[in-house]
Design a protein around this motif. Sequence first.
Motif, PDB file in Angstrom:
ATOM      1  N   VAL A   2      -0.537   2.896   3.303  1.00 47.59           N
ATOM      2  CA  VAL A   2      -0.720   1.457   3.523  1.00 47.59           C
ATOM      3  C   VAL A   2      -0.731   0.777   2.152  1.00 47.59           C
ATOM      4  O   VAL A   2      -1.113   1.380   1.148  1.00 47.59           O
ATOM      5  CB  VAL A   2      -2.048   1.195   4.282  1.00 47.59           C
ATOM      6  CG1 VAL A   2      -2.537  -0.231   4.119  1.00 47.59           C
ATOM      7  CG2 VAL A   2      -1.903   1.540   5.760  1.00 47.59           C
ATOM      8  N   ILE A   3      -0.301  -0.496   2.107  1.00 46.62           N
ATOM      9  CA  ILE A   3      -0.467  -1.329   0.909  1.00 46.62           C
ATOM     10  C   ILE A   3      -1.421  -2.456   1.255  1.00 46.62           C
ATOM     11  O   ILE A   3      -1.089  -3.314   2.075  1.00 46.62           O
ATOM     12  CB  ILE A   3       0.861  -1.989   0.465  1.00 46.62           C
ATOM     13  CG1 ILE A   3       2.008  -0.996   0.496  1.00 46.62           C
ATOM     14  CG2 ILE A   3       0.711  -2.618  -0.920  1.00 46.62           C
ATOM     15  CD1 ILE A   3       3.371  -1.676   0.358  1.00 46.62           C
ATOM     16  N   ARG A   4      -2.601  -2.448   0.669  1.00 47.84           N
ATOM     17  CA  ARG A   4      -3.533  -3.577   0.795  1.00 47.84           C
ATOM     18  C   ARG A   4      -3.396  -4.427  -0.466  1.00 47.84           C
ATOM     19  O   ARG A   4      -3.459  -3.906  -1.589  1.00 47.84           O
ATOM     20  CB  ARG A   4      -4.981  -3.076   0.897  1.00 47.84           C
ATOM     21  CG  ARG A   4      -5.378  -2.480   2.231  1.00 47.84           C
ATOM     22  CD  ARG A   4      -6.857  -2.067   2.183  1.00 47.84           C
ATOM     23  NE  ARG A   4      -7.715  -3.221   2.028  1.00 47.84           N
ATOM     24  CZ  ARG A   4      -8.483  -3.738   3.010  1.00 47.84           C
ATOM     25  NH1 ARG A   4      -8.530  -3.150   4.197  1.00 47.84           N
ATOM     26  NH2 ARG A   4      -9.214  -4.800   2.779  1.00 47.84           N
ATOM     27  N   GLN A   5      -3.300  -5.740  -0.295  1.00 44.61           N
ATOM     28  CA  GLN A   5      -3.126  -6.593  -1.471  1.00 44.61           C
ATOM     29  C   GLN A   5      -4.346  -6.539  -2.383  1.00 44.61           C
ATOM     30  O   GLN A   5      -4.200  -6.491  -3.615  1.00 44.61           O
ATOM     31  CB  GLN A   5      -2.840  -8.043  -1.061  1.00 44.61           C
ATOM     32  CG  GLN A   5      -2.447  -8.883  -2.281  1.00 44.61           C
ATOM     33  CD  GLN A   5      -2.303 -10.358  -1.996  1.00 44.61           C
ATOM     34  OE1 GLN A   5      -2.349 -10.791  -0.856  1.00 44.61           O
ATOM     35  NE2 GLN A   5      -2.127 -11.135  -3.047  1.00 44.61           N
ATOM     36  N   ASP A   6      -5.557  -6.535  -1.803  1.00 37.92           N
ATOM     37  CA  ASP A   6      -6.749  -6.536  -2.664  1.00 37.92           C
ATOM     38  C   ASP A   6      -6.778  -5.285  -3.551  1.00 37.92           C
ATOM     39  O   ASP A   6      -7.093  -5.355  -4.745  1.00 37.92           O
ATOM     40  CB  ASP A   6      -8.040  -6.680  -1.836  1.00 37.92           C
ATOM     41  CG  ASP A   6      -8.171  -5.700  -0.677  1.00 37.92           C
ATOM     42  OD1 ASP A   6      -7.253  -4.878  -0.457  1.00 37.92           O
ATOM     43  OD2 ASP A   6      -9.208  -5.750   0.033  1.00 37.92           O
ATOM     44  N   ASP A  24      -4.010  -5.492  -6.225  1.00 37.77           N
ATOM     45  CA  ASP A  24      -4.405  -6.425  -7.286  1.00 37.77           C
ATOM     46  C   ASP A  24      -5.446  -5.789  -8.215  1.00 37.77           C
ATOM     47  O   ASP A  24      -5.376  -5.932  -9.439  1.00 37.77           O
ATOM     48  CB  ASP A  24      -4.977  -7.720  -6.675  1.00 37.77           C
ATOM     49  CG  ASP A  24      -3.903  -8.591  -6.028  1.00 37.77           C
ATOM     50  OD1 ASP A  24      -2.698  -8.294  -6.192  1.00 37.77           O
ATOM     51  OD2 ASP A  24      -4.271  -9.560  -5.324  1.00 37.77           O
ATOM     52  N   ASN A  31      -1.572  -4.663   9.449  1.00 34.62           N
ATOM     53  CA  ASN A  31      -1.334  -3.651   8.400  1.00 34.62           C
ATOM     54  C   ASN A  31      -1.650  -2.237   8.898  1.00 34.62           C
ATOM     55  O   ASN A  31      -2.144  -1.407   8.126  1.00 34.62           O
ATOM     56  CB  ASN A  31      -2.178  -3.991   7.157  1.00 34.62           C
ATOM     57  CG  ASN A  31      -1.456  -3.632   5.862  1.00 34.62           C
ATOM     58  OD1 ASN A  31      -0.306  -3.169   5.878  1.00 34.62           O
ATOM     59  ND2 ASN A  31      -2.123  -3.822   4.744  1.00 34.62           N
ATOM     60  N   LYS A  58      -3.658 -11.151   1.480  1.00 35.76           N
ATOM     61  CA  LYS A  58      -5.074 -10.732   1.460  1.00 35.76           C
ATOM     62  C   LYS A  58      -5.950 -11.602   2.351  1.00 35.76           C
ATOM     63  O   LYS A  58      -7.009 -11.154   2.803  1.00 35.76           O
ATOM     64  CB  LYS A  58      -5.607 -10.709   0.018  1.00 35.76           C
ATOM     65  CG  LYS A  58      -5.562 -12.041  -0.700  1.00 35.76           C
ATOM     66  CD  LYS A  58      -5.960 -11.893  -2.167  1.00 35.76           C
ATOM     67  CE  LYS A  58      -5.767 -13.220  -2.881  1.00 35.76           C
ATOM     68  NZ  LYS A  58      -5.995 -13.117  -4.333  1.00 35.76           N
ATOM     69  N   GLN A 114      -5.601  -9.773   5.812  1.00 41.65           N
ATOM     70  CA  GLN A 114      -6.091  -8.393   5.875  1.00 41.65           C
ATOM     71  C   GLN A 114      -7.508  -8.339   6.460  1.00 41.65           C
ATOM     72  O   GLN A 114      -8.387  -9.098   6.007  1.00 41.65           O
ATOM     73  CB  GLN A 114      -6.096  -7.800   4.458  1.00 41.65           C
ATOM     74  CG  GLN A 114      -6.600  -6.375   4.369  1.00 41.65           C
ATOM     75  CD  GLN A 114      -5.624  -5.373   4.944  1.00 41.65           C
ATOM     76  OE1 GLN A 114      -4.445  -5.398   4.659  1.00 41.65           O
ATOM     77  NE2 GLN A 114      -6.124  -4.468   5.793  1.00 41.65           N
ATOM     78  N   ASP A 115      -7.707  -7.483   7.437  1.00 42.35           N
ATOM     79  CA  ASP A 115      -9.016  -7.240   8.076  1.00 42.35           C
ATOM     80  C   ASP A 115      -9.453  -8.365   9.021  1.00 42.35           C
ATOM     81  O   ASP A 115     -10.518  -8.243   9.639  1.00 42.35           O
ATOM     82  CB  ASP A 115     -10.143  -7.018   7.045  1.00 42.35           C
ATOM     83  CG  ASP A 115      -9.877  -5.832   6.136  1.00 42.35           C
ATOM     84  OD1 ASP A 115      -9.167  -4.895   6.580  1.00 42.35           O
ATOM     85  OD2 ASP A 115     -10.366  -5.825   4.996  1.00 42.35           O
ATOM     86  N   VAL A 158       1.119  -7.660   3.612  1.00 42.01           N
ATOM     87  CA  VAL A 158       0.233  -8.571   4.330  1.00 42.01           C
ATOM     88  C   VAL A 158      -0.623  -9.336   3.312  1.00 42.01           C
ATOM     89  O   VAL A 158      -1.177  -8.733   2.383  1.00 42.01           O
ATOM     90  CB  VAL A 158      -0.654  -7.777   5.314  1.00 42.01           C
ATOM     91  CG1 VAL A 158      -1.766  -8.647   5.877  1.00 42.01           C
ATOM     92  CG2 VAL A 158       0.202  -7.183   6.427  1.00 42.01           C
TER      93      VAL A 158
END
Lengths: 294, 294
Positions: free
Chosen positions: B174-178, B181, A273, A234, A237-238, A232
């Motif tokens: 989960v994979i969060r982009q922030d 990075d 996500n 950034k 996200q959220d 997803v």
Amino acid sequence: MNKINTVAVVGGTHGNEFSGIYLLRKWKKNAQLISRSSFATQMVFANPKAHEENKRYIDCDLNRQFLLADLDDQDLANYEQSRAKAINNQLGPKGNAKTDLIIDLHNTTSNMGPSLILLQSDDFNRKMGAYVKSCMPSAVVVFEDQVPVEEHFFLSSISPNGVIVEIGPQPQSVIRQDVLDWMEEMTRHILDYIELHNTNALPQLPASYEAFKYTETLKLPEDENGERAGMVHKNIQDNDFKPLHSGDPIFTLFDGKEVCWEGDYEAYPHFINEAAYYDNNLAMSLGRKLLIEL
Amino acid sequence: MNKINTVAVVGGTHGNEFSGIYLLRKWKKNAQLISRSSFATQMVFANPKAHEENKRYIDCDLNRQFLLADLDDQDLANYEQSRAKAINNQLGPKGNAKTDLIIDLHNTTSNMGPSLILLQSDDFNRKMGAYVKSCMPSAVVVFEDQVPVEEHFFLSSISPNGVIVEIGPQPQSVIRQDVLDWMEEMTRHILDYIELHNTNALPQLPASYEAFKYTETLKLPEDENGERAGMVHKNIQDNDFKPLHSGDPIFTLFDGKEVCWEGDYEAYPHFINEAAYYDNNLAMSLGRKLLIEL
């Protein structure tokens, strides 16, 4: 809409969504918190074995096992399929249920805040959404009425009136106080609404309110071998229930490239996500915003 | 401090902490991203079986199996205890390791941002913290130097220099982009720091910087039967590395009562409400703030 005589409050349909499980423990000690004068309330701990193992489910997702055909199919006999039949026997049977309304308590890892998911958009449910939002301005109302209630596979579709209380963000296997408080408050408002409905004592409700209607589910990007190839974006996200337009970046591939959304409507992503959706490589749900008029 | 000749970058020590696992996949395709001229870098996927099952671990927490006595005890033979011996053979042996520095990549469900956990506070590590913070102002540096490196039970304690890159908040699985990075960026700065150290090319570093030092771990409230009786107070949730004073509410019991902290120092909670710590009913770690002078 007739009087609601029997209500079931269900927690732990997913064993690692802790808020409902801990609220059931609290209410077992203080049953008056969920009792009202005009109807009977019972509590159900739907998937205790999954909770013992601190997992969403043992064999398959319990909250996908309530299609009429599957409930009738005796060859579907793993743990959750068996629990579905037992719960259907306890609260249903679906199609002719002894329970008038089921409130099923869920958590999501997505930033959905306190969300009320309604499986149909009849007058009773539309007013429930209005009442809950008027008591709890942060509440979001989502209609998943793309099929009739009896064609849903959710636990709460056993009863003719089924709602899902869906609160996040909360990681699996965690208790956040803000999320627990939201779930308790939303459940209280729903029970109060039923009581007011039953006793013809509903207050004046707003003439209209903003809600969302489910449209489709998006998958995470996959490569030519079916391997997950991205995540997803950034920017998304959220941002549950924030508008998404054609051309907005929606995924970032692991090689750094961005993928944009190419839909032809203003979409409102939610369940963004969500950890549990990775099993099926799902990225998020989309909806449309709509104005509900009473 | 001598030249660092061999570095290992380790991901997937916990199978449901996805960032390190997905970065390893990326770096396997682009090894030059983690290569530097003055040392050799290898990659290790520490707990592939736990990742296959989408769990933190199969039998026990891999990142607690690296005490020298446990590595030597051949009766400790479950999956993670066996993996620990295999990894110790590959990267160690601890006490006389062929790997000079291990970077172990972790996620937390806590709101810790990009955190660098250092297992000792010698000149090399103090400068590493300064360098990483100067490149990445959002980075937090935590010293867990309460015991000598060789007495730690962490994977990264195999090598004489071991660091943990700990990034959150990210739900398990989960994979969060922030978060991804941040982890990639912090790892890059650590590798650059080693290269600059090896080639005597370190830039001017700040004379001092703010960091934290681990002091103690707090348990979640329990009742007289040892059952969980409360949760992290909503005022504390997400406030990792914010000051906590004696008298501040820290837990909310399920009956609504608040519990205040009674410590005698200004504490800095972190790992607040980390999902994985529920196994041992732990609520958070505390630290002190300190000024590191170079």
